[in-house]
Design an enzyme around this catalytic site. Structure first.
Site, PDB file in Angstrom:
ATOM      1  NE  ARG A 174      -3.258   0.219   3.048  1.00 36.11           N
ATOM      2  CZ  ARG A 174      -4.448   0.693   2.675  1.00 36.11           C
ATOM      3  NH1 ARG A 174      -5.203  -0.025   1.883  1.00 36.11           N
ATOM      4  NH2 ARG A 174      -4.884   1.861   3.111  1.00 36.11           N
ATOM      5  NE  ARG A 178       6.030   8.739  -4.420  1.00 37.05           N
ATOM      6  CZ  ARG A 178       5.256   9.094  -3.403  1.00 37.05           C
ATOM      7  NH1 ARG A 178       5.765   9.671  -2.339  1.00 37.05           N
ATOM      8  NH2 ARG A 178       3.957   8.902  -3.465  1.00 37.05           N
ATOM      9  NE  ARG A 257      -4.839  -5.620  14.911  1.00 39.25           N
ATOM     10  CZ  ARG A 257      -4.482  -5.882  16.166  1.00 39.25           C
ATOM     11  NH1 ARG A 257      -4.796  -7.043  16.717  1.00 39.25           N
ATOM     12  NH2 ARG A 257      -3.814  -4.997  16.861  1.00 39.25           N
ATOM     13  NE  ARG A 288      -3.200   5.605  11.784  1.00 42.54           N
ATOM     14  CZ  ARG A 288      -3.522   5.181  10.575  1.00 42.54           C
ATOM     15  NH1 ARG A 288      -2.827   5.547   9.521  1.00 42.54           N
ATOM     16  NH2 ARG A 288      -4.550   4.382  10.392  1.00 42.54           N
ATOM     17  CD  GLU A 312      -5.490   4.693  14.031  1.00 43.29           C
ATOM     18  OE1 GLU A 312      -5.733   5.806  13.518  1.00 43.29           O
ATOM     19  OE2 GLU A 312      -5.192   3.691  13.372  1.00 43.29           O
ATOM     20  CE1 TYR A 360      -6.587  -1.042   4.833  1.00 37.78           C
ATOM     21  CE2 TYR A 360      -4.802  -2.606   5.051  1.00 37.78           C
ATOM     22  CZ  TYR A 360      -5.336  -1.366   5.291  1.00 37.78           C
ATOM     23  OH  TYR A 360      -4.591  -0.452   5.993  1.00 37.78           O
ATOM     24  CG  ASP A 362      -7.719   2.391   0.432  1.00 39.15           C
ATOM     25  OD1 ASP A 362      -7.661   2.054   1.629  1.00 39.15           O
ATOM     26  OD2 ASP A 362      -6.730   2.407  -0.325  1.00 39.15           O
TER      27      ASP A 362
HETATM   28  N1  UDP Z   1       3.079   0.705   8.060  1.00 41.49           N
HETATM   29  C1  UDP Z   1       4.195   0.673   8.863  1.00 41.49           C
HETATM   30  N2  UDP Z   1       4.733   1.852   9.300  1.00 41.49           N
HETATM   31  C2  UDP Z   1       4.182   3.056   9.002  1.00 41.49           C
HETATM   32  C3  UDP Z   1       3.031   3.087   8.204  1.00 41.49           C
HETATM   33  C4  UDP Z   1       2.488   1.895   7.745  1.00 41.49           C
HETATM   34  O1  UDP Z   1       4.700  -0.401   9.179  1.00 41.49           O
HETATM   35  O2  UDP Z   1       4.713   4.099   9.438  1.00 41.49           O
HETATM   36  C5  UDP Z   1       2.516  -0.582   7.584  1.00 41.49           C
HETATM   37  C6  UDP Z   1       1.506  -1.147   8.589  1.00 41.49           C
HETATM   38  O3  UDP Z   1       1.600  -2.548   8.600  1.00 41.49           O
HETATM   39  C7  UDP Z   1       0.195  -0.685   8.016  1.00 41.49           C
HETATM   40  C8  UDP Z   1       0.458  -0.801   6.509  1.00 41.49           C
HETATM   41  O4  UDP Z   1       1.828  -0.408   6.370  1.00 41.49           O
HETATM   42  O5  UDP Z   1      -0.867  -1.504   8.428  1.00 41.49           O
HETATM   43  C9  UDP Z   1      -0.435   0.053   5.644  1.00 41.49           C
HETATM   44  O6  UDP Z   1      -0.367   1.407   6.062  1.00 41.49           O
HETATM   45  P1  UDP Z   1      -1.540   2.451   5.766  1.00 41.49           P
HETATM   46  O7  UDP Z   1      -1.073   3.787   6.207  1.00 41.49           O
HETATM   47  O8  UDP Z   1      -1.979   2.281   4.365  1.00 41.49           O
HETATM   48  O9  UDP Z   1      -2.684   1.933   6.757  1.00 41.49           O
HETATM   49  P2  UDP Z   1      -4.103   2.611   7.114  1.00 41.49           P
HETATM   50  O10 UDP Z   1      -3.949   4.094   6.977  1.00 41.49           O
HETATM   51  O11 UDP Z   1      -5.119   1.986   6.199  1.00 41.49           O
HETATM   52  O12 UDP Z   1      -4.292   2.197   8.542  1.00 41.49           O
END
Ligand code: UDP
Length: 381
Positions: A174, A178, A257, A288, A312, A360, A362
């Site tokens: 996801r 870069r 989850r 976060r 969160e 999953y 979006d």
């Molecule tokens: N992830 C991570 N570190 C980060 C951000 C994301 O390990 O700083 C991993 C984590 O397993 C997460 C996945 O990447 O579930 C997808 O992140 P995304 O931000 O897309 O998750 P969402 O915003 O849908 O919770």
């Protein structure tokens, strides 16, 4: 039943189906067990500050699908918000997703794009991204072991509490990686936040003379109208709740989850200077912090001396918790196949959305798949 279609759940999937059906002349009833529409995309103004809070976690709209973009613009305009995330590791802030800025800051270096590519390829040597079978292999293949361990391993342990070797590689895919200083979180063509907020957008979708929305109605409560027993077989149904719940968990529970949020109004104009700060380290219990004022820098109605933050926390969902993320282990995928077989036996019941398909999705994917279901399956009926 005095409607042509019953939609169970008023999130983006359900409302898209309802809106399309209503526009084509069908009478639609939408039920939701919550006291508000919109599913987890629902947002509301925090009463003390007026700051729009996404009650079920931050929702960022983005898509590269022209039909979805055209469709959503019928109900709302979008701001020019571009999502960017930072992450605090060992007391230092880095840009996320991993980009040349993250790499150079982490290694205290000034690598060019090619030098950084070479370094990461060396550190990722043990795995190949194309053949990676699970989250850990894919993560290491993409960013190398040191960055994986700093930014992904422990964040993912907190987020999923599942051995990353049992998580699908698609979860880490996801996020882009870069070799430029571009730290946009998403790669999509279109991105933005609904100018007047998510709830106004969702309400406009539901605002049609052929749509009747009934809140606080649980499809599984037989003492309530529009319940499963009273409706299946009598009216076509689009069901967007958890697929295992529909079949009364006969093939076992699929794992989900859930999230817990701690919301606080603070007496400062700016707490963290950015909308989302990730905390990948194990000594911080949350994953976060969202600071909602930063999603709408264009709104001058927000106070300059107060802010709203939300921490969160992630944990396994028990029955009765709100499911957010399908965990999707091998055992879950087996269970899902059994539920898909059962679906075949349910006449005129269509399963959709993140919960109904155990995917999953979006927001733009939920809307896109609802448009396809409408065009390919339901419109002709
Ligand atoms: N992830 C991570 N570190 C980060 C951000 C994301 O390990 O700083 C991993 C984590 O397993 C997460 C996945 O990447 O579930 C997808 O992140 P995304 O931000 O897309 O998750 P969402 O915003 O849908 O919770």
């Amino acid at each position: 039943m005095n409607c042509d279609l019953l939609v169970v759940g008023s999130g983006f999937f359900g409302l898209t189906i309802a809106e399309r059906a209503a526009e084509s002349g069908r009478k639609v009833t939408v039920i939701d067990r919550r006291p508000h529409i919109g599913g987890n995309a629902y947002s509301e103004a925090e009463p003390e500050t007026g700051i729009e809070v996404h009650k079920y976690g931050a929702h960022l709209f983005h898509t590269s699908n022209p039909s979805v973009w055209e469709y959503v613009n019928r109900f709302t305009t979008f701001t020019n918000y571009v999502h960017k995330v930072y992450t605090t590791h060992n007391g230092v802030v880095y840009p996320m997703p991993v980009n040349l800025g993250t790499i150079n800051q982490f290694f205290q270096a000034a690598y060019s794009p090619n030098e950084a590519r070479e370094l990461i390829a060396e550190q990722a040597g043990e795995f190949n991204a194309k053949e990676a079978k699970n989250f850990v292999e894919k993560g290491i293949a993409l960013v190398g072991r040191p960055l994986y361990e700093a930014f992904f391993r422990d964040y993912t342990a907190k987020q999923w509490q599942t051995d990353p070797a049992d998580l699908p590689a698609s979860i880490v895919s996801r996020l882009p990686v870069r070799y430029t200083y571009d730290n946009r979180y998403f790669n999509d063509t279109w991105e933005g936040l609904p100018t007047d907020g998510y709830t106004v957008w969702l309400e406009r979708m539901a605002d049609h003379p052929n749509i009747d929305v009934k809140l606080d109605i649980d499809f599984f409560d037989e003492s309530q109208p529009f319940n499963k027993r009273a409706t299946v077989g009598h009216v076509p149904i689009v069901y967007t709740g958890p697929v295992d719940r529909y079949f009364d968990y006969s093939e076992g529970e699929l794992s989900w989850r859930t999230l817990d949020f701690e919301q606080e109004v603070l007496p400062v104009g700016d707490f963290q200077g950015t909308p989302v700060m990730n905390y990948p380290d194990t000594d911080v219990p949350y994953t976060r912090i969202h600071e909602f004022r930063h999603f709408h820098p264009e709104r001058d109605s927000y106070p300059s001396d107060k802010t709203v933050i939300m921490r969160e926390f992630s944990r396994f969902a028990e029955r009765g918790d709100e499911p957010y993320y399908p965990v999707n282990t091998a055992a879950d995928r087996d269970g899902l196949l059994k539920y898909r077989e059962l679906q075949g036996g349910e006449k005129d019941v269509y399963f959709g959305g993140r919960l109904g398909t155990y995917q999953y999705l979006d927001m733009h994917m939920a809307i896109g798949s609802a448009l396809s279901m409408w065009n390919n399956k339901l419109a002709a009926q």
